[in-house]
Design a protein around this motif. Structure first.
Motif, PDB file in Angstrom:
ATOM      1  N   SER A  96      -8.457 -10.780 -28.448  1.00 34.81           N
ATOM      2  CA  SER A  96      -9.821 -11.268 -28.245  1.00 34.81           C
ATOM      3  C   SER A  96     -10.241 -11.189 -26.781  1.00 34.81           C
ATOM      4  O   SER A  96     -11.420 -11.378 -26.462  1.00 34.81           O
ATOM      5  CB  SER A  96      -9.940 -12.725 -28.726  1.00 34.81           C
ATOM      6  OG  SER A  96      -9.042 -13.555 -28.012  1.00 34.81           O
ATOM      7  N   ARG A  97      -9.312 -10.908 -25.876  1.00 35.02           N
ATOM      8  CA  ARG A  97      -9.668 -10.784 -24.456  1.00 35.02           C
ATOM      9  C   ARG A  97     -10.454  -9.501 -24.196  1.00 35.02           C
ATOM     10  O   ARG A  97     -11.095  -9.355 -23.164  1.00 35.02           O
ATOM     11  CB  ARG A  97      -8.409 -10.797 -23.589  1.00 35.02           C
ATOM     12  CG  ARG A  97      -7.614 -12.100 -23.671  1.00 35.02           C
ATOM     13  CD  ARG A  97      -6.325 -12.021 -22.844  1.00 35.02           C
ATOM     14  NE  ARG A  97      -5.457 -10.948 -23.304  1.00 35.02           N
ATOM     15  CZ  ARG A  97      -5.147  -9.870 -22.596  1.00 35.02           C
ATOM     16  NH1 ARG A  97      -5.636  -9.718 -21.380  1.00 35.02           N
ATOM     17  NH2 ARG A  97      -4.349  -8.946 -23.089  1.00 35.02           N
ATOM     18  N   SER A  99     -13.484  -6.936 -25.225  1.00 31.68           N
ATOM     19  CA  SER A  99     -14.729  -6.823 -25.988  1.00 31.68           C
ATOM     20  C   SER A  99     -15.450  -5.551 -25.572  1.00 31.68           C
ATOM     21  O   SER A  99     -15.452  -5.173 -24.396  1.00 31.68           O
ATOM     22  CB  SER A  99     -15.626  -8.037 -25.755  1.00 31.68           C
ATOM     23  OG  SER A  99     -16.070  -8.074 -24.406  1.00 31.68           O
ATOM     24  N   LYS A 101     -19.225  -3.530 -26.188  1.00 30.11           N
ATOM     25  CA  LYS A 101     -20.587  -3.625 -26.698  1.00 30.11           C
ATOM     26  C   LYS A 101     -21.338  -2.337 -26.388  1.00 30.11           C
ATOM     27  O   LYS A 101     -21.276  -1.831 -25.260  1.00 30.11           O
ATOM     28  CB  LYS A 101     -21.329  -4.813 -26.061  1.00 30.11           C
ATOM     29  CG  LYS A 101     -20.780  -6.175 -26.450  1.00 30.11           C
ATOM     30  CD  LYS A 101     -21.572  -7.278 -25.769  1.00 30.11           C
ATOM     31  CE  LYS A 101     -21.014  -8.669 -26.117  1.00 30.11           C
ATOM     32  NZ  LYS A 101     -21.762  -9.735 -25.407  1.00 30.11           N
TER      33      LYS A 101
END
Length: 356
Positions: A96-97, A99, A101
């Motif tokens: 989850s560290r 990301s 987009k």
């Protein structure tokens, strides 16, 4: 009057020549322009990737970056359809560290609370898509290799404490003991007989982004090895690597087919097994054709593989695909065809099952 033209035709002093300085300016300018163009063209793939600095500043990313473990980093890649590549470690654990987009004009990759294990290559490229097919645009890409230095972890951590490295005589082999600090001094050692392995820079080389590279592996190189790193403190030891020598003929899969019974009774179960012997690190894909296929006859297909030690350090990969027909019927009688495929080609084998 007649003397004036003679004065203008006298040999000029070096300082009076107005043409030569102009020529001197033009030539270096053209050379610089050509040089700049060649540099720019070589940097085109790099121009896609930028790093977001403090206070919203941006800078082009260098071929390598050195950060401290714990730091966060934000990279941006220009384009509306961008694909990223990063250390597989981050995917394996669905971290989850990390990301990513996709925005209108660029794609953003953010990695927070970095660790030594995040050390590796980060790259991006534009995807060119038409209809249902997409391909990588080689001219619009960028990459950087990031070291996340950690005094407690000189070697990039791995999920296991022991790894197998295959020595193939046809291609270089890599002992992947990468470091988190590029300035660390790294040496290669044999477990038995104990001792340091000389890296001469020709047959065995060290690449800080890959590890130790055996350029021409032989059976003499097999055994268990490990790496040692030193950097302003006590030396650290890597995990162990088991070097296995592999020598399997190149080419399409070496395939055989076998059936549990060539004559089957109604309601009996029939097993058809397709077997391939090949290199340990070469994947094999299986496809089946069987009598009940068009009528969508339900069958069970299981694929698996394992490694087999043939002695003297030689290792072979056994890949199998098993097709199971339960409750044999009239429509199941006929030819069972297995197509095995690897990077070198495909092999087709067949067997017949008759109704008893």
């Amino acid at each position: 009057v007649t003397g004036q033209p003679a004065k203008t035709k006298r040999p000029k002093e070096p300082g009076e020549n107005k043409i030569r300085p102009v020529n001197k300016k033009v030539k270096p300018k053209n050379a610089r322009m050509k040089e700049r163009e060649s540099v720019d063209s070589s940097l085109k793939p790099q121009s896609m990737l930028t790093q977001v600095m403090d206070k919203g500043h941006f800078q082009k990313v260098a071929a390598t970056l050195s950060l401290s473990a714990g730091q966060s980093i934000e990279l941006r890649c220009k384009g509306s359809n961008v694909t990223w590549s990063y250390p597989a470690y981050l995917d394996t654990f669905k971290d989850s560290r990390l990301s990513i987009k996709q925005l209108d004009r660029y794609s953003q990759l953010v990695l927070t609370n970095s660790t030594a294990a995040d050390t590796g290559e980060y790259s991006c490229w534009l995807q060119l898509c038409s209809a249902n097919k997409c391909r990588k645009d080689e001219t619009k890409a960028g990459s950087t290799y990031i070291f996340f230095a950690d005094k407690e972890e000189l070697f990039v951590p791995t999920p296991s404490y022991f790894e197998i490295v295959y020595l193939n005589p046809d291609k270089p082999a890599v002992v992947p003991c990468r470091v988190t600090t590029p300035s660390a001094k790294v040496t290669l050692h044999r477990e038995f007989p104990a001792g340091e392995i000389e890296t001469d820079g020709t047959d065995i080389t060290y690449d800080v982004k890959k590890g130790f590279v055996y350029q021409h592996p032989t059976s003499d190189h097999k055994g268990i090895v490990y790496c040692k790193a030193e950097s302003q403190g006590a030396p650290q030891i890597s995990i162990k690597y088991h070097l296995l020598y592999v020598e399997v003929p190149k080419g399409p899969p070496s395939t055989t087919i076998a059936v549990s019974s060539s004559r089957a009774e109604v309601s009996e179960s029939v097993h058809v097994t397709c077997t391939v012997l090949g290199e340990p690190d070469v994947d094999v894909n299986f496809r089946w054709q069987y009598p009940g296929q068009e009528s969508k006859r339900p069958v069970i297909i299981q694929n698996f593989w394992r490694l087999m030690n043939r002695g003297t350090g030689h290792t072979t990969r056994i890949s199998k695909s098993i097709l199971v027909v339960e409750d044999f019927e009239v429509r199941d009688a006929g030819n069972y065809i297995c197509i095995a495929r690897n990077l070198q080609g495909e092999t087709t084998v067949a067997t017949e099952v008759e109704l008893n």
